[in-house]
Design an enzyme around this catalytic site. Structure first.
Site, PDB file in Angstrom:
ATOM      1  N   ARG A 109       0.851  -1.196   0.000  1.00  0.00           N
ATOM      2  CA  ARG A 109       0.000   0.000   0.000  1.00  0.00           C
ATOM      3  C   ARG A 109       0.882   1.240   0.000  1.00  0.00           C
ATOM      4  O   ARG A 109       1.811   1.336   0.813  1.00  0.00           O
ATOM      5  CB  ARG A 109      -0.839  -0.061   1.284  1.00  0.00           C
ATOM      6  CG  ARG A 109      -2.092   0.727   1.268  1.00  0.00           C
ATOM      7  CD  ARG A 109      -2.927   0.352   2.478  1.00  0.00           C
ATOM      8  NE  ARG A 109      -2.570   1.111   3.654  1.00  0.00           N
ATOM      9  CZ  ARG A 109      -3.443   1.726   4.444  1.00  0.00           C
ATOM     10  NH1 ARG A 109      -4.721   1.652   4.195  1.00  0.00           N
ATOM     11  NH2 ARG A 109      -3.045   2.380   5.508  1.00  0.00           N
ATOM     12  N   THR A 113      -0.969   7.622  -0.431  1.00  0.00           N
ATOM     13  CA  THR A 113      -2.287   7.604  -1.080  1.00  0.00           C
ATOM     14  C   THR A 113      -3.154   6.425  -0.642  1.00  0.00           C
ATOM     15  O   THR A 113      -4.349   6.397  -0.930  1.00  0.00           O
ATOM     16  CB  THR A 113      -2.121   7.492  -2.610  1.00  0.00           C
ATOM     17  OG1 THR A 113      -1.498   6.223  -2.889  1.00  0.00           O
ATOM     18  CG2 THR A 113      -1.264   8.614  -3.160  1.00  0.00           C
ATOM     19  N   ASP A 206       0.234  -0.590  12.460  1.00  0.00           N
ATOM     20  CA  ASP A 206       0.706  -1.296  11.262  1.00  0.00           C
ATOM     21  C   ASP A 206       1.027  -2.738  11.642  1.00  0.00           C
ATOM     22  O   ASP A 206       2.023  -3.015  12.317  1.00  0.00           O
ATOM     23  CB  ASP A 206       1.948  -0.595  10.693  1.00  0.00           C
ATOM     24  CG  ASP A 206       2.343  -1.189   9.351  1.00  0.00           C
ATOM     25  OD1 ASP A 206       2.494  -2.435   9.258  1.00  0.00           O
ATOM     26  OD2 ASP A 206       2.483  -0.432   8.380  1.00  0.00           O
ATOM     27  N   ASP A 209       4.505  -4.219  10.488  1.00  0.00           N
ATOM     28  CA  ASP A 209       5.637  -3.678  11.259  1.00  0.00           C
ATOM     29  C   ASP A 209       5.682  -4.283  12.659  1.00  0.00           C
ATOM     30  O   ASP A 209       6.753  -4.598  13.177  1.00  0.00           O
ATOM     31  CB  ASP A 209       5.514  -2.148  11.387  1.00  0.00           C
ATOM     32  CG  ASP A 209       5.964  -1.435  10.126  1.00  0.00           C
ATOM     33  OD1 ASP A 209       6.514  -2.094   9.217  1.00  0.00           O
ATOM     34  OD2 ASP A 209       5.746  -0.211  10.041  1.00  0.00           O
TER      35      ASP A 209
HETATM   36  C1  PRP Z   1      -1.329  -3.638   4.975  1.00  0.00           C
HETATM   37  C2  PRP Z   1      -2.185  -4.846   5.263  1.00  0.00           C
HETATM   38  C3  PRP Z   1      -3.009  -4.962   4.008  1.00  0.00           C
HETATM   39  C4  PRP Z   1      -3.230  -3.520   3.631  1.00  0.00           C
HETATM   40  C5  PRP Z   1      -4.601  -3.093   4.083  1.00  0.00           C
HETATM   41  O1  PRP Z   1      -0.241  -3.993   4.205  1.00  0.00           O
HETATM   42  O2  PRP Z   1      -1.473  -6.007   5.564  1.00  0.00           O
HETATM   43  O3  PRP Z   1      -2.348  -5.662   2.968  1.00  0.00           O
HETATM   44  O4  PRP Z   1      -2.214  -2.757   4.307  1.00  0.00           O
HETATM   45  O5  PRP Z   1      -4.893  -1.815   3.630  1.00  0.00           O
HETATM   46  P1  PRP Z   1      -5.952  -1.555   2.467  1.00  0.00           P
HETATM   47  O6  PRP Z   1      -7.160  -2.377   2.759  1.00  0.00           O
HETATM   48  O7  PRP Z   1      -6.215  -0.082   2.562  1.00  0.00           O
HETATM   49  O8  PRP Z   1      -5.322  -1.921   1.155  1.00  0.00           O
HETATM   50  P2  PRP Z   1       0.934  -2.985   3.775  1.00  0.00           P
HETATM   51  O9  PRP Z   1       0.764  -2.573   2.352  1.00  0.00           O
HETATM   52  O10 PRP Z   1       1.091  -1.913   4.781  1.00  0.00           O
HETATM   53  O11 PRP Z   1       2.198  -3.910   3.748  1.00  0.00           O
HETATM   54  P3  PRP Z   1       2.823  -4.887   4.848  1.00  0.00           P
HETATM   55  O12 PRP Z   1       2.050  -6.146   4.741  1.00  0.00           O
HETATM   56  O13 PRP Z   1       4.239  -5.017   4.399  1.00  0.00           O
HETATM   57  O14 PRP Z   1       2.721  -4.234   6.194  1.00  0.00           O
HETATM   58  N1  URA Z   2      -2.579  -1.696   7.370  1.00  0.00           N
HETATM   59  C1  URA Z   2      -2.319  -1.927   8.676  1.00  0.00           C
HETATM   60  O1  URA Z   2      -1.401  -2.694   9.016  1.00  0.00           O
HETATM   61  N2  URA Z   2      -3.088  -1.303   9.598  1.00  0.00           N
HETATM   62  C2  URA Z   2      -4.085  -0.470   9.277  1.00  0.00           C
HETATM   63  O2  URA Z   2      -4.761   0.067  10.167  1.00  0.00           O
HETATM   64  C3  URA Z   2      -4.328  -0.231   7.907  1.00  0.00           C
HETATM   65  C4  URA Z   2      -3.561  -0.867   6.988  1.00  0.00           C
END
Ligand code: PRP
Ligand code: URA
Length: 215
Positions: A109, A113, A206, A209
């Protein structure tokens, strides 16, 4: 997806586990431990909801009595993780269903944005399979919908996709519902809303993280 296609877990143990993983002061090793306990319960519940794979089964107990239960056929299951956070759920899923075929989709993500960027996918055959799509967080729904587009383009049937999730919110569910009305969702919690940075509220921050200790 519609309301009847969304299952929200109802277990007394969830309150304790969520209190641990929502607490900002929970240490990374504890976040990992308690979220994995929660995701193991989530996985077991999801198997019972994958109704293409569930049939009635009666067994005889050692007392000679009949027990009317169900059988879950896991032989046709494909577990697909949305990397990175989805890999945590994949680990729990494979502990329960080690025979599952595995696919991966890397979506990140955009921090500014909240738009999903698709980098990579590697998937086994998907036709007529029960697909368990794994991502602990559903915020805007952008990442999950991007992954579902990939799955359908590669041969999955929408009605055979079950999205397994730890925390979602009404906005993300609504977006998925409009685009993919046949997708089933099993979630441990529907939170209140998104904030102005598209983070789930109250949420847990997050997830990736915190789970991978990369804050
Ligand atoms: C997070 C989460 C989802 C996404 C959710 O991943 O694990 O994949 O955000 O948000 P959305 O519904 O608005 O798309 P992120 O892209 O932060 O990557 P990560 O898994 O490396 O933390
Ligand atoms: N991804 C996350 O890990 N947490 C949130 O709240 C939204 C997106």
């Amino acid at each position: 997806m519609s309301e009847e296609n969304t299952t929200v877990l109802q277990c007394l143990s969830l309150n304790h586990l969520f209190t641990k993983i929502r607490d900002k002061d929970t240490k990374p090793e504890d976040f990992r431990k308690y979220s994995m306990r929660l995701m193991t319960i989530l996985t077991e519940e999801s198997l019972a909801v994958a109704n293409n794979s569930v049939t009635k089964k009666t067994v005889i107990t050692p007392t000679g009595a009949k027990f009317d239960g169900i059988d879950v056929n896991t032989s046709n299951m494909v577990a697909v993780s949305i990397i990175r956070a989805g890999d945590s759920l994949l680990e729990c899923f494979l502990n329960v269903v080690p025979e599952a075929a595995v696919g991966k989709i890397l979506i990140q993500r955009n921090e500014e944005t909240a738009e999903p960027i698709l980098y990579y996918d590697k998937l086994p055959p998907l036709e007529n399979k029960q697909i368990m799509l794994l991502d602990p967080m559903l915020a805007t729904g952008g990442s999950a919908m991007c992954a579902i587009d990939v799955l359908i383009n590669k041969g999955a049937e929408e009605e055979n996709i079950l999205f397994i999730n730890v925390v979602c919110c009404p906005e993300g569910l609504k977006n998925m519902n409009s685009k993919f009305p046949k997708i089933k969702v099993v979630t441990a919690c529907i939170d209140e809303c998104l904030n102005d940075k598209s983070y789930i509220m109250p949420g847990l921050g997050d997830y990736g993280d915190r789970f991978f200790n990369s804050v």
